[in-house]
Write an enzyme that holds these catalytic residues in place. Sequence first.
Site, PDB file in Angstrom:
ATOM      1  N   ARG B  16      46.559  41.691  50.612  1.00  0.00           N
ATOM      2  CA  ARG B  16      45.785  42.561  51.498  1.00  0.00           C
ATOM      3  C   ARG B  16      44.947  41.739  52.485  1.00  0.00           C
ATOM      4  O   ARG B  16      45.095  41.876  53.695  1.00  0.00           O
ATOM      5  CB  ARG B  16      44.853  43.480  50.709  1.00  0.00           C
ATOM      6  CG  ARG B  16      43.998  44.369  51.634  1.00  0.00           C
ATOM      7  CD  ARG B  16      42.976  45.192  50.884  1.00  0.00           C
ATOM      8  NE  ARG B  16      41.991  44.386  50.190  1.00  0.00           N
ATOM      9  CZ  ARG B  16      40.923  43.820  50.770  1.00  0.00           C
ATOM     10  NH1 ARG B  16      40.716  43.970  52.064  1.00  0.00           N
ATOM     11  NH2 ARG B  16      40.079  43.105  50.050  1.00  0.00           N
ATOM     12  N   HIS B 217      33.009  37.263  44.251  1.00  0.00           N
ATOM     13  CA  HIS B 217      33.956  37.355  45.367  1.00  0.00           C
ATOM     14  C   HIS B 217      33.429  36.392  46.426  1.00  0.00           C
ATOM     15  O   HIS B 217      32.374  36.623  47.011  1.00  0.00           O
ATOM     16  CB  HIS B 217      33.989  38.799  45.892  1.00  0.00           C
ATOM     17  CG  HIS B 217      34.840  38.989  47.099  1.00  0.00           C
ATOM     18  ND1 HIS B 217      36.096  39.557  47.045  1.00  0.00           N
ATOM     19  CD2 HIS B 217      34.638  38.668  48.398  1.00  0.00           C
ATOM     20  CE1 HIS B 217      36.619  39.588  48.258  1.00  0.00           C
ATOM     21  NE2 HIS B 217      35.754  39.056  49.100  1.00  0.00           N
ATOM     22  N   HIS B 219      33.941  33.571  49.767  1.00  0.00           N
ATOM     23  CA  HIS B 219      34.692  33.114  50.935  1.00  0.00           C
ATOM     24  C   HIS B 219      34.371  31.644  51.178  1.00  0.00           C
ATOM     25  O   HIS B 219      33.252  31.194  50.935  1.00  0.00           O
ATOM     26  CB  HIS B 219      34.331  33.946  52.166  1.00  0.00           C
ATOM     27  CG  HIS B 219      34.926  35.312  52.129  1.00  0.00           C
ATOM     28  ND1 HIS B 219      35.942  35.706  52.963  1.00  0.00           N
ATOM     29  CD2 HIS B 219      34.668  36.377  51.336  1.00  0.00           C
ATOM     30  CE1 HIS B 219      36.271  36.961  52.695  1.00  0.00           C
ATOM     31  NE2 HIS B 219      35.513  37.395  51.713  1.00  0.00           N
ATOM     32  N   CYS B 250      41.600  32.633  59.620  1.00  0.00           N
ATOM     33  CA  CYS B 250      42.433  32.563  60.816  1.00  0.00           C
ATOM     34  C   CYS B 250      41.868  31.492  61.739  1.00  0.00           C
ATOM     35  O   CYS B 250      40.857  31.713  62.393  1.00  0.00           O
ATOM     36  CB  CYS B 250      42.479  33.898  61.539  1.00  0.00           C
ATOM     37  SG  CYS B 250      43.515  33.831  63.010  1.00  0.00           S
ATOM     38  N   ASN B 263      39.032  33.570  52.279  1.00  0.00           N
ATOM     39  CA  ASN B 263      38.756  33.704  50.847  1.00  0.00           C
ATOM     40  C   ASN B 263      38.971  32.373  50.157  1.00  0.00           C
ATOM     41  O   ASN B 263      39.742  31.545  50.635  1.00  0.00           O
ATOM     42  CB  ASN B 263      39.726  34.711  50.223  1.00  0.00           C
ATOM     43  CG  ASN B 263      39.324  36.125  50.510  1.00  0.00           C
ATOM     44  OD1 ASN B 263      39.082  36.458  51.672  1.00  0.00           O
ATOM     45  ND2 ASN B 263      39.229  36.945  49.490  1.00  0.00           N
TER      46      ASN B 263
END
Lengths: 311, 311
Positions: B16, B217, B219, B250, B263
């Site tokens: 995802r 979670h 990054h 990106c 991530n």
Amino acid sequence: MTDFPKHVEFHEEGPREGFQIEPRSYPIEQRARLIDMLAASGLRRIQVGSFVSPKTVPPMADTESLFEIVPRRAGVRYTALWLNEKGFEKARGVPGLDLEPNLMLYASDAFSRANNNRSMIEMRDQQAAWLDRYSRYGLTVAKVYVMTAFGCNLQGDVPLSAVTDLFRWVIALFRDRGLPLPALVLADTVGRGNPEEVKRRIGAVRNLAPEARIGLHLHDTRGLGSANVYAALQMGIDLFDSSVAGLGGCPFAGHANAAAAGNICTEDMAYLCRELGVETGIDLAALVEAARYAEAIIGRPLNGRVMHTRV
Amino acid sequence: MTDFPKHVEFHEEGPREGFQIEPRSYPIEQRARLIDMLAASGLRRIQVGSFVSPKTVPPMADTESLFEIVPRRAGVRYTALWLNEKGFEKARGVPGLDLEPNLMLYASDAFSRANNNRSMIEMRDQQAAWLDRYSRYGLTVAKVYVMTAFGCNLQGDVPLSAVTDLFRWVIALFRDRGLPLPALVLADTVGRGNPEEVKRRIGAVRNLAPEARIGLHLHDTRGLGSANVYAALQMGIDLFDSSVAGLGGCPFAGHANAAAAGNICTEDMAYLCRELGVETGIDLAALVEAARYAEAIIGRPLNGRVMHTRV
């Protein structure tokens, strides 16, 4: 609460590590400008290039010309690398070059033979001779590297005892000559270190000579760069080699060739220090500008993270 | 010696996170094959896609079709994300989808308003309503996220009290209803965490309910991903969201847009665990193959490090 050092020193290797692995040469004017941006950001020791065989490493063939045009800033040391007598003689003749010789030893016999045509023991003897040669020139050896200190891509595991045996020998070498101990640098040449092993090996080397400064040369080959730096900071380490923008990695290299790719990234690790309240003397925004300029020179996205976002 | 957990669970979000940010859509056959490679490598929870507005996120418009062709492996949960009732209704109708609802709260009011047109408090009330809706459907909420738990790109610092206040409210919410506590997930939505703050905030949340599982979670926006995971492992954390190959970043995005990029990379962090002697149930070589396949789909070098060298 923690054993973080108050101040951390980064020795910038990007201008050499980054450009020597590239398949082409880049204009020396651009490399000189990058070096000056690095100096302006607060870095105090910058490896400008190397004096090695132009046949083996074509992009470094113009290091002498590069020194001619790099602007000098007060308080900054502009250093270079050499690997043999011919290179040393060349470096000695370059105006504006700060001669800072290091010794280099190998904890992996396979790696030593593959890279130097010499066994670990022969390298040791050779480096002892270099120490005496440098002393004759009045030069101080400030750092002694043990390469492949966390493992080797040829022989695999490197036992801790191989590392401590070498440093024990180094300490005796310097003490026998009445020389002050150099910084003892654990070099993770092929990026096999993990944070627990970083702590363990630092602890073991510190036990040999608690008064010696310990440094780390780390590669982010397997993504553990910041974890390893954090572990080292927890052990009070205050000296790291690093490369602006993570220069030195090459995403297009074959998987085997990339085994040693990717120095830890100077500005990302300076950011880590800032967040932990550890001083570096670096103006992070200025260093990020330098990293972006490096990326513009190379012409493809580089490994640094902070440079691709906001500080 | 350390408080490392014995076993760590990675919740894979690459399919995802990775494809939703891309400017184009990729063939669902390739994405289905990637998901199956991830499942084959030992990952036990894979977020296949999302049910969100096809106008806002065009690459996720075919999530339903993707579920039709993803092979099912025993013991693997194939999950999806939705953000509103319409999305939930869609997800409920998809055969082979494992409905695992999460709640999402925001520690930054500015971020909550910008992303949801709702204040932090309105989001809280809305999520309480969601919990009751899920209960009516017989669904268990296994994870509650506090987003921007380490800082926000809009308001800057996020005080620890904003995080603990929300989790205190969550704990009361579940206890009042006689529901088992969910995993409490600290989400570093914009990559502002550092390892000391990771430890501090985990400690503070643990104090609220020592029996609750805590997840992270993270990054790798500023290069501290592995340092933050290492810090979390030192605190005994055994649940991480991550993305194969570091999908989600990106390198070509504008600096501002890239603020949430990257991530933490599943295989790099699985490698970290392996080196620390922490089990993950993951076949690292198989996962690296999946990462390389993801890179082949996307068609440019991805952020993962281990995938570009040898395991």
